[in-house]
Motif scaffolding. Structure first.
Motif, PDB file in Angstrom:
ATOM      1  N   UNK A   1       0.762  -1.176   0.047  1.00 33.65           N
ATOM      2  CA  UNK A   1       0.225   0.136   0.252  1.00 33.65           C
ATOM      3  C   UNK A   1       0.789   1.405   0.238  1.00 33.65           C
ATOM      4  N   UNK A   2       0.094   2.487  -0.758  1.00 24.92           N
ATOM      5  CA  UNK A   2       0.864   3.193  -0.958  1.00 24.92           C
ATOM      6  C   UNK A   2       1.332   3.864   0.374  1.00 24.92           C
TER       7      UNK A   2
ATOM      8  N   UNK B   1       2.261  13.687  -3.686  1.00 25.74           N
ATOM      9  CA  UNK B   1       2.950  12.814  -4.718  1.00 25.74           C
ATOM     10  C   UNK B   1       4.089  12.479  -4.849  1.00 25.74           C
ATOM     11  N   UNK B   2       4.693  13.066  -3.753  1.00 29.29           N
ATOM     12  CA  UNK B   2       6.283  12.456  -3.877  1.00 29.29           C
ATOM     13  C   UNK B   2       6.415  11.094  -3.612  1.00 29.29           C
ATOM     14  N   UNK B   3       5.424  10.724  -3.345  1.00 34.61           N
ATOM     15  CA  UNK B   3       5.858   8.879  -4.197  1.00 34.61           C
ATOM     16  C   UNK B   3       6.124   8.512  -4.958  1.00 34.61           C
ATOM     17  N   UNK B   4       4.757   8.852  -5.809  1.00 36.61           N
ATOM     18  CA  UNK B   4       5.005   9.312  -7.727  1.00 36.61           C
ATOM     19  C   UNK B   4       6.112   9.206  -7.980  1.00 36.61           C
TER      20      UNK B   4
ATOM     21  N   UNK C   1       5.203   5.065   2.016  1.00 36.85           N
ATOM     22  CA  UNK C   1       5.477   6.974   2.900  1.00 36.85           C
ATOM     23  C   UNK C   1       6.338   6.455   3.527  1.00 36.85           C
ATOM     24  N   UNK C   2       5.333   5.669   4.878  1.00 37.49           N
ATOM     25  CA  UNK C   2       5.947   5.749   5.947  1.00 37.49           C
ATOM     26  C   UNK C   2       7.112   4.857   6.223  1.00 37.49           C
ATOM     27  N   UNK C   3       7.252   3.952   5.111  1.00 42.24           N
ATOM     28  CA  UNK C   3       8.852   3.374   5.055  1.00 42.24           C
ATOM     29  C   UNK C   3       9.822   4.454   4.813  1.00 42.24           C
ATOM     30  N   UNK C   4       9.798   5.069   4.357  1.00 46.84           N
ATOM     31  CA  UNK C   4      10.528   5.424   3.240  1.00 46.84           C
ATOM     32  C   UNK C   4      10.755   7.496   4.042  1.00 46.84           C
ATOM     33  N   UNK C   5       9.329   8.122   4.614  1.00 48.60           N
ATOM     34  CA  UNK C   5       9.448   9.671   4.966  1.00 48.60           C
ATOM     35  C   UNK C   5       9.044   9.126   6.193  1.00 48.60           C
ATOM     36  N   UNK C   6       8.345  10.473   6.189  1.00 44.43           N
ATOM     37  CA  UNK C   6       7.813  10.191   8.451  1.00 44.43           C
ATOM     38  C   UNK C   6       6.669  11.422   8.366  1.00 44.43           C
TER      39      UNK C   6
END
Length: 219
Positions: free
Chosen positions: A171-172, A189-192, A176-181
């Motif tokens: 899940x997106x 849309x930073x993940x995209x 996001x939880x793994x790579x950001x905070x």
């Protein structure tokens, strides 16, 4: 990898946070033990960095009490207390003990080493594989076939998370939880953008698949 930094010296806290972010870590910060306690109650971390002497008390006692309750998260202490007895006491409770002042490069190396001890999603030899994709967690290297990939810290974490899922959709919000905070809103849309960059670097044939309404997976 996600790290919680608990440090009451604002200048040092900001400097450590900036250095860790630049190295690709997701970072949350706290100025004292109650703030750290609140963050630990709602987030999962690969490791926690504690200044030992905080306004509300010695973080050594705090970590000791959590360890007695079965808390497994790896811990690195930052401290000016350099007596042999202090170092022995710290290493009896935590995973590492770094004396102030310290070189930021050494802190980054130690945080990376301590985070890997959590073992989240990593094989014992620290190597993850999916088809012709290989990630060496210890060396922070990624390969597709015989070609080494020049990935940013975020791209590396996203790819590592997808490989660790073994082809299952991720899940997106979990990416996001793994790579950001928490500074990155879930609607961003930073993940995209990172996935688009990652796809370009991975090349052909395409391997990152969009799962509509969910997130991404490796095909």
């Amino acid at each position: 990898m996600r790290v919680l930094v608990t440090e009451d010296d604002e200048d040092l806290r900001i400097a450590v946070e900036a250095a860790l972010r630049a190295a690709g870590f997701a970072v949350d910060v706290a100025a004292d033990l109650p703030e750290a306690d609140e963050a630990l109650a709602v987030n999962a971390y690969d490791c926690v960095v504690f200044d030992r002497m905080l306004p509300s008390g010695d973080a050594l006692e705090y970590v000791h009490n959590r360890r007695r309750a079965g808390w497994p998260v790896p811990v690195l202490f930052l401290t000016a207390r350099d007596a042999v007895a202090d170092r022995i006491a710290g290493l009896a409770i935590a995973d590492d003990y770094l004396l102030k002042p310290f070189a930021m490069r050494e802190l980054l190396a130690r945080v990376g080493s301590v985070c890997r001890r959590s073992g989240a999603g990593v094989e014992p030899d620290s190597v993850l594989r999916h088809g012709d994709l290989v990630i060496d967690e210890a060396r922070r290297e990624a390969w597709r076939g015989q070609r080494q990939l020049a990935l940013t810290g975020k791209e590396f974490i996203v790819l590592r998370t997808l490989i660790a899922a073994g082809g299952r959709p991720v899940h997106r919000k979990d990416l996001i939880a793994a790579a950001w905070d928490e500074l990155v809103p879930p609607t961003s849309n930073v993940l995209e953008r990172v996935v688009a960059q990652l796809r370009r670097k991975l090349g052909e044939p395409p391997v990152v698949v969009t799962i509509r309404g969910v997130g991404y997976a490796l095909g």
